[in-house]
Design an enzyme around this catalytic site. Structure first.
Site, short mmCIF file in Angstrom:
data_model
loop_
_atom_site.label_atom_id
_atom_site.label_comp_id
_atom_site.label_asym_id
_atom_site.label_seq_id
_atom_site.Cartn_x
_atom_site.Cartn_y
_atom_site.Cartn_z
N THR A 152 -1.04 -0.94 -17.59
CA THR A 152 -2.02 -1.41 -18.58
C THR A 152 -1.27 -2.00 -19.77
O THR A 152 -1.59 -3.10 -20.23
CB THR A 152 -2.92 -0.23 -19.02
N ASN B 140 -6.98 -4.56 -6.51
CA ASN B 140 -7.00 -3.10 -6.39
C ASN B 140 -8.27 -2.57 -5.74
O ASN B 140 -8.30 -1.43 -5.30
CB ASN B 140 -6.81 -2.46 -7.77
N GLN C 47 -0.54 -3.30 -7.19
CA GLN C 47 -0.94 -2.87 -5.85
C GLN C 47 -0.13 -3.55 -4.75
O GLN C 47 -0.38 -3.32 -3.56
CB GLN C 47 -2.44 -3.15 -5.63
N SER D 256 3.44 -0.35 -11.92
CA SER D 256 3.09 0.97 -12.46
C SER D 256 3.77 2.07 -11.65
O SER D 256 3.82 2.00 -10.41
CB SER D 256 1.57 1.12 -12.37
N GLY D 257 4.24 3.13 -12.34
CA GLY D 257 4.94 4.21 -11.65
C GLY D 257 4.07 5.00 -10.68
O GLY D 257 4.47 5.28 -9.55
N HIS D 258 2.85 5.34 -11.11
CA HIS D 258 2.08 6.31 -10.31
C HIS D 258 1.42 5.73 -9.07
O HIS D 258 0.86 6.46 -8.26
CB HIS D 258 1.07 7.06 -11.18
N CYS E 13 -10.45 2.93 -13.00
CA CYS E 13 -10.73 2.61 -14.42
C CYS E 13 -12.19 2.28 -14.64
O CYS E 13 -12.69 2.36 -15.74
CB CYS E 13 -9.92 1.41 -14.87
N1 PLP Z 1 -3.34 -3.28 -12.45
C1 PLP Z 1 -3.84 -2.87 -11.29
C2 PLP Z 1 -4.05 -3.86 -10.19
C3 PLP Z 1 -4.13 -1.51 -11.08
O1 PLP Z 1 -4.62 -1.11 -9.91
C4 PLP Z 1 -3.92 -0.61 -12.15
C5 PLP Z 1 -4.30 0.82 -12.02
O2 PLP Z 1 -5.40 1.13 -11.66
C6 PLP Z 1 -3.38 -1.09 -13.35
C7 PLP Z 1 -3.11 -2.44 -13.47
C8 PLP Z 1 -3.10 -0.19 -14.52
O3 PLP Z 1 -2.01 0.65 -14.25
P1 PLP Z 1 -1.70 1.96 -15.14
O4 PLP Z 1 -2.54 3.06 -14.57
O5 PLP Z 1 -0.23 2.20 -14.94
O6 PLP Z 1 -2.02 1.65 -16.55
#
Ligand code: PLP
Length: 383
Positions: free
Chosen positions: A70, A149, A179, A199-201, A323
């Protein structure tokens, strides 16, 4: 319980959990301090940066660490739009981007930037020529996700990046790769991509950490004011335990990607075949998309009702993206693909990971059939 929500968050590797906790305990110095504890932390930071750079086949000083994708997306978009505003104020994107991109662009629109949303087809893909046709003299930035996503749709980002660099080398190209990395091949060198978010997770690393690839020579206006960490591009004490944990996950994801893709594709086909056998269900993803996401709708049925029915059957899936799933509104992504409200309101996302087996998929399929029977038996559910 079987967990099929890897696209929202994947279970961290045991090794990552162990490493994060060890680094927290032993290496708590501040990487900016000049004593031995600081130097030790800085050494871990530099090593992690090199590991991530190697995984992406880029230079270490092209990587900066953030608090997650994010933040990476916010920094990429707002940072580039502000830095290059003297060149123009036009930005190109789609309506099916992740909220962190969509809302950043909405913010930029509110402060005076003009936005063109290029259309996507029924499977969520953008056409290269539509992006190129949207370019005008004022265009400074294009932002597209690599893999969607919610549906797994893959945009042709390398084709677009290369065309942009050939014809419009000054336009900045940002790609949200959250993704994609670890699921499909990601090759940044020669791709024309200037900024890439991870993103790490989502790759079995820790939450609260991410990175942004920034091509050498590209400048961004920082969003955080403060110290000179991360080459002055992202002020704030670096979170060394999470960064080390993420670098471990980055390396593993890179090494395992080709084998994982082949394995997930086989599991995905089983699910796609099952869904296509139910005339009441509408497929919103396909074999051409990323291998870890399958998305279908059951028009007339509320997505949350399906999710909870599956949960009672020990299966965890999601409605749209994590989200957005708490907002009880139809999926913006599906509406952006031209789907009806009934389809956009009844979507279920199944997302797979490296721990799933064929047996798990067969259990999921069994539960999906039971869910349909249970819901169909509710009198008047469809009225
Ligand atoms: N972009 C995409 C395509 C995602 O799937 C996500 C997470 O849901 C994000 C950005 C945001 O990632 P983070 O959870 O590390 O802020």
């Amino acid at each position: 319980m079987l967990y099929f929500d890897y696209a929202a968050s994947a279970p961290p590797y045991e090794d990552v959990i162990r490493t994060v906790s060890e680094v927290m305990k032993l290496h708590y110095g501040n990487a900016s301090s000049i004593h031995a504890y600081g130097e030790n932390a800085e050494r871990l930071l530099n090593k992690s940066r090199s590991v991530c750079a190697e995984a992406l086949n880029v230079k270490p000083d092209e990587i900066i660490f953030t608090s997650g994708a994010t933040e990476s997306n916010n920094l990429a978009l707002k940072g580039a739009a502000l830095r290059y505003r003297s060149r123009g104020r036009h930005i190109i994107t789609t309506r099916t981007e992740h909220a962190s991109v969509y809302e950043s662009i909405k913010f930029l629109s509110e402060i005076g930037y003009d936005i063109t949303y290029v259309p996507v087809d029924a499977m969520g893909r953008v056409k290269t020529e539509d992006v190129l046709n949207a370019i005008c003299e004022e265009t400074i930035l294009v932002s597209l996700m690599h893999v969607n996503n919610e549906t797994g749709a893959v945009h042709p980002v390398v084709e677009i990046g290369q065309a942009l660099k050939r014809k419009h080398p000054k336009i900045v190209f940002h790609v949200d790769g959250v993704q994609a990395y670890g699921k499909i091949p990601v090759q940044l060198a020669g791709s024309g991509i200037d900024l890439y978010s991870i993103s790490g997770h989502k790759i079995r690393g820790p939450k609260g950490v991410g990175l942004l690839y920034i091509r050498s020579g590209l400048e961004l206006t920082p969003l955080m004011s403060g110290g000179s960490q991360e080459q002055g591009r992202r002020a704030g004490t670096e979170n060394i335990p999470l960064i080390v944990g993420m670098s471990k996950a980055m390396r593993l994801a890179r090494e395992r990607q080709p084998e994982l893709k082949a394995r997930l594709e086989r599991l995905q086909i089983l699910l796609l075949e099952e869904i296509s056998q139910h005339p009441e269900w509408v497929l919103n993803s396909s074999e051409e998309g990323a291998p870890h996401i399958v998305h279908f709708s059951y028009p007339g049925m509320k997505a949350e009702v399906m999710l909870h029915t599956l949960e009672q059957l020990d299966i965890i899936v999601s409605t749209q993206s994590a989200c957005s799933s708490k907002q009880a509104i139809p999926s913006r992504v599906l509406l952006g693909m031209g789907k009806s409200e009934a389809i956009a309101d009844s979507g279920i996302r199944i997302s797979l990971g490296d721990q799933h087996t064929e047996k798990d998929i067969l259990q999921l399929i069994q539960a999906m059939r039971q869910m349909k029977e249970r819901l169909a038996s509710f009198e008047g559910w469809n009225s």
